[in-house]
Motif scaffolding. Sequence first.
Motif, mmCIF file in Angstrom:
data_model
loop_
_atom_site.group_PDB
_atom_site.id
_atom_site.type_symbol
_atom_site.label_atom_id
_atom_site.label_comp_id
_atom_site.label_asym_id
_atom_site.label_seq_id
_atom_site.Cartn_x
_atom_site.Cartn_y
_atom_site.Cartn_z
ATOM 1 N N ALA A 104 0.851 -1.204 0.000
ATOM 2 C CA ALA A 104 0.000 0.000 0.000
ATOM 3 C C ALA A 104 0.881 1.247 0.000
ATOM 4 O O ALA A 104 0.641 2.202 -0.760
ATOM 5 N N ALA A 105 1.914 1.226 0.857
ATOM 6 C CA ALA A 105 2.800 2.392 0.928
ATOM 7 C C ALA A 105 3.477 2.632 -0.422
ATOM 8 O O ALA A 105 3.584 3.773 -0.894
ATOM 9 N N ARG A 106 3.934 1.559 -1.062
ATOM 10 C CA ARG A 106 4.602 1.721 -2.363
ATOM 11 C C ARG A 106 3.632 2.214 -3.443
ATOM 12 O O ARG A 106 4.052 2.800 -4.441
ATOM 13 N N LEU A 107 2.352 1.926 -3.225
ATOM 14 C CA LEU A 107 1.361 2.354 -4.216
ATOM 15 C C LEU A 107 0.685 3.660 -3.798
ATOM 16 O O LEU A 107 -0.352 4.037 -4.336
ATOM 17 N N GLY A 108 1.270 4.352 -2.808
ATOM 18 C CA GLY A 108 0.832 5.706 -2.488
ATOM 19 C C GLY A 108 -0.179 5.818 -1.369
ATOM 20 O O GLY A 108 -0.707 6.896 -1.125
ATOM 21 N N VAL A 109 -0.485 4.714 -0.670
ATOM 22 C CA VAL A 109 -1.428 4.797 0.453
ATOM 23 C C VAL A 109 -0.640 4.511 1.735
ATOM 24 O O VAL A 109 -0.348 3.363 2.069
ATOM 25 N N GLU A 110 -0.298 5.582 2.430
ATOM 26 C CA GLU A 110 0.605 5.460 3.577
ATOM 27 C C GLU A 110 -0.108 4.993 4.841
ATOM 28 O O GLU A 110 0.495 4.409 5.726
ATOM 29 N N LYS A 111 -1.406 5.278 4.919
ATOM 30 C CA LYS A 111 -2.129 4.988 6.161
ATOM 31 C C LYS A 111 -3.269 4.007 5.886
ATOM 32 O O LYS A 111 -3.763 3.915 4.760
ATOM 33 N N GLY A 112 -3.724 3.358 6.974
ATOM 34 C CA GLY A 112 -4.920 2.531 6.853
ATOM 35 C C GLY A 112 -4.644 1.054 6.668
ATOM 36 O O GLY A 112 -5.578 0.269 6.506
ATOM 37 N N PHE A 113 -3.368 0.662 6.697
ATOM 38 C CA PHE A 113 -3.046 -0.758 6.557
ATOM 39 C C PHE A 113 -2.097 -1.194 7.677
ATOM 40 O O PHE A 113 -0.931 -1.484 7.451
ATOM 41 N N PRO A 114 -2.656 -1.262 8.907
ATOM 42 C CA PRO A 114 -1.816 -1.621 10.044
ATOM 43 C C PRO A 114 -1.334 -3.068 9.950
ATOM 44 O O PRO A 114 -1.957 -3.902 9.278
ATOM 45 N N THR A 115 -0.249 -3.339 10.648
ATOM 46 C CA THR A 115 0.310 -4.697 10.636
ATOM 47 C C THR A 115 -0.033 -5.464 11.904
ATOM 48 O O THR A 115 0.201 -6.668 11.979
ATOM 49 N N ASP A 116 -0.600 -4.773 12.892
ATOM 50 C CA ASP A 116 -0.983 -5.435 14.139
ATOM 51 C C ASP A 116 -2.398 -6.007 13.963
ATOM 52 O O ASP A 116 -3.347 -5.255 13.721
ATOM 53 N N PRO A 117 -2.561 -7.327 14.089
ATOM 54 C CA PRO A 117 -3.874 -7.926 13.836
ATOM 55 C C PRO A 117 -4.983 -7.355 14.725
ATOM 56 O O PRO A 117 -6.123 -7.194 14.269
ATOM 57 N N GLU A 118 -4.657 -7.043 15.970
ATOM 58 C CA GLU A 118 -5.714 -6.533 16.848
ATOM 59 C C GLU A 118 -6.180 -5.156 16.379
ATOM 60 O O GLU A 118 -7.363 -4.823 16.455
ATOM 61 N N GLU A 119 -5.232 -4.365 15.875
ATOM 62 C CA GLU A 119 -5.612 -3.054 15.349
ATOM 63 C C GLU A 119 -6.533 -3.217 14.132
ATOM 64 O O GLU A 119 -7.519 -2.498 13.966
ATOM 65 N N VAL A 120 -6.231 -4.201 13.298
ATOM 66 C CA VAL A 120 -7.098 -4.473 12.144
ATOM 67 C C VAL A 120 -8.478 -4.913 12.632
ATOM 68 O O VAL A 120 -9.516 -4.476 12.129
ATOM 69 N N PHE A 121 -8.482 -5.779 13.646
ATOM 70 C CA PHE A 121 -9.769 -6.284 14.145
ATOM 71 C C PHE A 121 -10.615 -5.150 14.707
ATOM 72 O O PHE A 121 -11.841 -5.130 14.531
ATOM 73 N N GLU A 122 -9.976 -4.202 15.391
ATOM 74 C CA GLU A 122 -10.728 -3.066 15.934
ATOM 75 C C GLU A 122 -11.413 -2.294 14.793
ATOM 76 O O GLU A 122 -12.553 -1.847 14.924
ATOM 77 N N GLU A 123 -10.711 -2.150 13.669
ATOM 78 C CA GLU A 123 -11.318 -1.464 12.525
ATOM 79 C C GLU A 123 -12.431 -2.330 11.915
ATOM 80 O O GLU A 123 -13.490 -1.828 11.540
ATOM 81 N N LEU A 124 -12.177 -3.627 11.833
ATOM 82 C CA LEU A 124 -13.195 -4.557 11.310
ATOM 83 C C LEU A 124 -14.466 -4.474 12.156
ATOM 84 O O LEU A 124 -15.583 -4.516 11.627
ATOM 85 N N ARG A 125 -14.301 -4.354 13.461
ATOM 86 C CA ARG A 125 -15.479 -4.224 14.334
ATOM 87 C C ARG A 125 -16.316 -3.021 13.917
ATOM 88 O O ARG A 125 -17.545 -3.104 13.807
ATOM 89 N N ARG A 126 -15.642 -1.906 13.672
ATOM 90 C CA ARG A 126 -16.383 -0.693 13.290
ATOM 91 C C ARG A 126 -17.009 -0.864 11.911
ATOM 92 O O ARG A 126 -18.141 -0.464 11.675
ATOM 93 N N ALA A 127 -16.274 -1.481 11.005
ATOM 94 C CA ALA A 127 -16.799 -1.652 9.647
ATOM 95 C C ALA A 127 -17.991 -2.611 9.629
ATOM 96 O O ALA A 127 -18.900 -2.475 8.810
ATOM 97 N N SER A 128 -17.986 -3.587 10.528
ATOM 98 C CA SER A 128 -19.088 -4.564 10.524
ATOM 99 C C SER A 128 -20.282 -4.095 11.350
ATOM 100 O O SER A 128 -21.358 -4.693 11.275
ATOM 101 N N ALA A 129 -20.115 -3.045 12.150
ATOM 102 C CA ALA A 129 -21.172 -2.611 13.077
ATOM 103 C C ALA A 129 -22.473 -2.333 12.327
ATOM 104 O O ALA A 129 -22.497 -1.598 11.351
ATOM 105 N N GLY A 130 -23.534 -2.962 12.778
ATOM 106 C CA GLY A 130 -24.839 -2.755 12.154
ATOM 107 C C GLY A 130 -25.074 -3.610 10.936
ATOM 108 O O GLY A 130 -26.177 -3.645 10.407
ATOM 109 N N GLY A 131 -24.050 -4.316 10.455
ATOM 110 C CA GLY A 131 -24.220 -5.195 9.296
ATOM 111 C C GLY A 131 -24.780 -6.544 9.719
ATOM 112 O O GLY A 131 -24.889 -6.838 10.909
ATOM 113 N N PRO A 132 -25.142 -7.381 8.744
ATOM 114 C CA PRO A 132 -25.654 -8.710 9.102
ATOM 115 C C PRO A 132 -24.671 -9.505 9.957
ATOM 116 O O PRO A 132 -25.078 -10.134 10.928
ATOM 117 N N ALA A 133 -23.392 -9.502 9.586
ATOM 118 C CA ALA A 133 -22.384 -10.193 10.405
ATOM 119 C C ALA A 133 -21.728 -9.138 11.285
ATOM 120 O O ALA A 133 -20.657 -8.622 10.982
#
Length: 738
Positions: A484-513
């Motif tokens: 992502a960084a090499r393709l110009g997106v510096e932020k939004g792709f953390p390497t810590d799985p728990e940090e990703v999961f925290e974002e996934l929680r927000r993205a899934s909030a209110g959805g079927p799953a």
Amino acid sequence: MQNTATPTHCPYCALQCGMNLTPVPGGTVEVSERADFPVNRGALCGKGRTAPEVLSSRVRLTSPLVRSAAGELEPASWEEALDRIAEGLTSVRAAYGADALGVFGGGGLTNEKAYTLGKFARVVLGTSQIDYNGRFCMSSAAAAGMKAFGLDRGLPFPLEDIPRTGCVILVGSNLAETMPPALRYLTELKANGGTLIVVDPRRTKTAEQADLHLAPRPGTDLALALGLLHLVVAEGRTDEAYVQERTSGWEDARAAAMAHWPEYVERITGVSVPDLREAVRLFCEPETAMVLTARGPEQQSKGTDTVGAWINLCLATGRAGRPYSGYGCLTGQGNGQGGREHGQKADQLPGYRKLTDPAARRHVAEVWGVDPGSLPGPGRSAYELLDALGTDIRSLLLMGSNPVVSAPRAAHVEERIRSLDFLAVCDVVLSETAALADVVLPVTQWAEETGTTTNLEGRVLLRRQAITPPEGVRSDLEVMHELAARLGVEKGFPTDPEEVFEELRRASAGGPADYSGITYRRLVEENGVFWPCPAAGDDEPDAGARGTGAAAPDTDAEDAALDVLPDDPAGDGEVPGHRGTPDGHPGTPRLFLDRFATEDGRARFVPVSHRAIAEEPDDEYPVLLTTGRVVAQYQSGAQTRRVDELNAAAPGPFVELHPRLAARLGAAEGDPVAVVSRRGRAVAPARITANIRPDTVFMPFHWPGEGRANTLTNPALDPTSRMPEFKACAVRLEPVEP
Ligand code: SF4
């Protein structure tokens, strides 16, 4: 890492058995029993027990490989390999546009990886062309579940409910070989006085346990289910009050079933009318019953309708959304369930949201910090994507999959992959697909990283890191961060799985799953949490989820329903698998007890009728081929074929055929037999057994080379799920000089 046992889960199938891992000298781990995880209670199959061997396999990749000017894959630095991928993707995008970039994921990726891969494709690459091999696993059951119940979760109840029901019809599943620890649920069912009906063209080890084994011709279980429903109606066994109260669409489904007379169904399926009647009696007499399907009915060009027919049988008899009754799909791959919920599917956004839903796009775009209008629309399904390689799609980033072995019409898929302008593969070994790549990145394995998976019950689990990865490998999350960084997106792709999961929680909030109420802490403390699990104070689905099955669980109603459950083994007032927490939603082990996830809360009958498989046998190709798995190998074998013990138990492919067919061919046990379809030719030794229909041969699909079963299989797609027809195609047999 400490030298203490880490409780975690197996890397392979959707049972996600619990195990303890203890580091041992040499950089690997020792597996020991983990009795506290209720799904397998310490039991493991040979695959899980030997999984650590892949960690230290001598063929393990520990350095990136880059194809040289001479055409060889040569070791390279991470910087060079990542730069090469970034260049490859950039040049293809510049020449052909973003949709010329393909991304192919896998049902074994953790939720964090699947989520990040979907985001990477849409935000960094800007391509719509992403799908995954889970499409080949359970998509027909998912589509049928969505139609009937408004929600797709493999099992809407925990496995522990199975022994408490009155009858199970198991359709197209060989649990004894695919997930052996799960067989105990069927053994306990029988010990409790319940009955087991197995539907399978082969008398498998699982079928041997059955009270009644029905062996239809491959590809005719849609007709079989319709014939059973016909008899239910004709014998006055319909649960009229339930149909009235909890379903819609019965009249049309009933009319379709009534056109399938038992004698007609007997002619189509080869299952006798008395056996059909006996199946109906066994299924309808107890107060509770279940139908469980797996790849047999699902991997067909009419898989969605076939599963729909089995669901109709459940609905007509009042066996859905009631305690210890229901329909469920036995998902196959390790994270086949979670992998289909968070965005690596062609038509999907995280939380099982639809990419075509404007509200869903707004919600996810806000979490991702992008303009909703920048998100591409739905792309091609898995086989269609692979078929477009080298033409519309000029480069492919592949993670956690080996389609050269596992895709249908595999020789054609291999040829498409070879025609790509650029191929990058992340894997742990040089799989048959990785061997064709321009760049191969060596990545961490299950015991070397942390992440969540969602098992076949919809139970979200935490797989914990037990050892330090070897030098030279990086995680898939690190790969996506760097690219992502090499393709110009510096932020939004953390390497810590728990940090990703925290974002996934927000993205899934209110959805079927909805995972928003799930945290890593809870997963550890509660040994897994069933979705949907909204965050406290967030019980209302958002507009994007409404009407797509995201109704927030009505916990009062569910608790009331659970009060009537007869079993409370601990005597503590708690039904197993339904624990709450003082500070959050308890999760939802059992779905649909008070209402289905449709807009009106009713389950929907879908009228379906029998139709032939895409390729019926004829004079030139007179025999049916069906494919499947053996106990000692897993999927394309990329991992399990590296384990000596498993190879000793299952060293290679074979053609299972009936003695009468073998006699006609003049083949003896072990003789090489050529199996020829319109797509190619495979050769493997004969394994002669009366446990298969005389009109059918079986081949396991774990091996490459001349015994590759998928050279033969038919990519005819189900119109709804886009599932290929792995389970039935026409072939002829030819003797081969030994
Ligand atoms: Fe692993 Fe599945 Fe075997 Fe359990 S049954 S040990 S999850 S492969």
